[in-house]
Write an enzyme that holds these catalytic residues in place. Structure first.
Site: not given
Ligand code: AMP
Ligand code: ZN
Length: 149
Positions: A108, A110
């Site tokens: 993913h 951001h």
């Molecule tokens: P990363 O640290 O780049 O892997 O980011 C993972 C992101 O996923 C974090 O910013 C979380 O807030 C987000 N996240 C985790 N679970 C969910 C969810 N169910 N819906 C939306 N965002 C999520």
């Protein structure tokens, strides 16, 4: 910096379950290869995640088509964020591996609206090793690129 990536197997991770509609999400856009949804932890208002629909752990695991599709969706989302939230800046962030800051092991990107004094700080220990070292690094990478299929 997080040192843990969700170890769920393909198809059962949090984003696979979100793609399948098994858990709720505020979905912004979706197409054949990607899905965009609001990050549950809004760093700033309008913070969106763009993920592959298919489970792939990192940048090294997505297809070239998926990589291109994620960036195309991110650009469309960024245009919508700009129009809807009017931030003076936008930062894209993509983490791979726990040491790289990844917590969800499903690829993913951001899209983060930025504002002055928004509390986000990037610090990195910049070094200038010199032209000879840079040429050596570039040579190592050119050799790897030449060896790619
Ligand atoms: P990363 O640290 O780049 O892997 O980011 C993972 C992101 O996923 C974090 O910013 C979380 O807030 C987000 N996240 C985790 N679970 C969910 C969810 N169910 N819906 C939306 N965002 C999520
Ligand atoms: Zn997944």
């Amino acid at each position: 910096m997080p040192m843990f990536v969700d170890p769920s197997p393909p198809g059962q991770c949090i984003f696979c379950r979100l793609v399948a509609g098994e858990i709720p999400a505020a979905i912004v856009a979706q197409d054949e290869l990607t899905i965009a949804f609001m990050d549950i932890g809004q760093v700033t208002p309008g913070h969106v995640l763009v993920a592959t629909r298919r489970h792939a752990a990192t940048l090294l695991d997505v297809t070239p088509q998926e990589a291109a599709a994620v960036l195309q969706t991110a650009q469309r989302v960024a245009q919508a964020v700009q129009a809807a939230f009017d931030p003076p800046g936008l930062t894209l962030l993509q983490a791979n591996g726990a040491v790289g800051g990844q917590t969800v092991g499903h690829f993913h990107l951001h899209v983060v609206p930025r504002h002055a004094d928004d509390g986000i700080h990037f610090t990195w220990p910049r070094q200038e090793p010199g032209a000879q070292v840079l040429q050596g690094y570039a040579e190592r990478l050119r050799a790897q690129l030449c060896a790619q299929p």
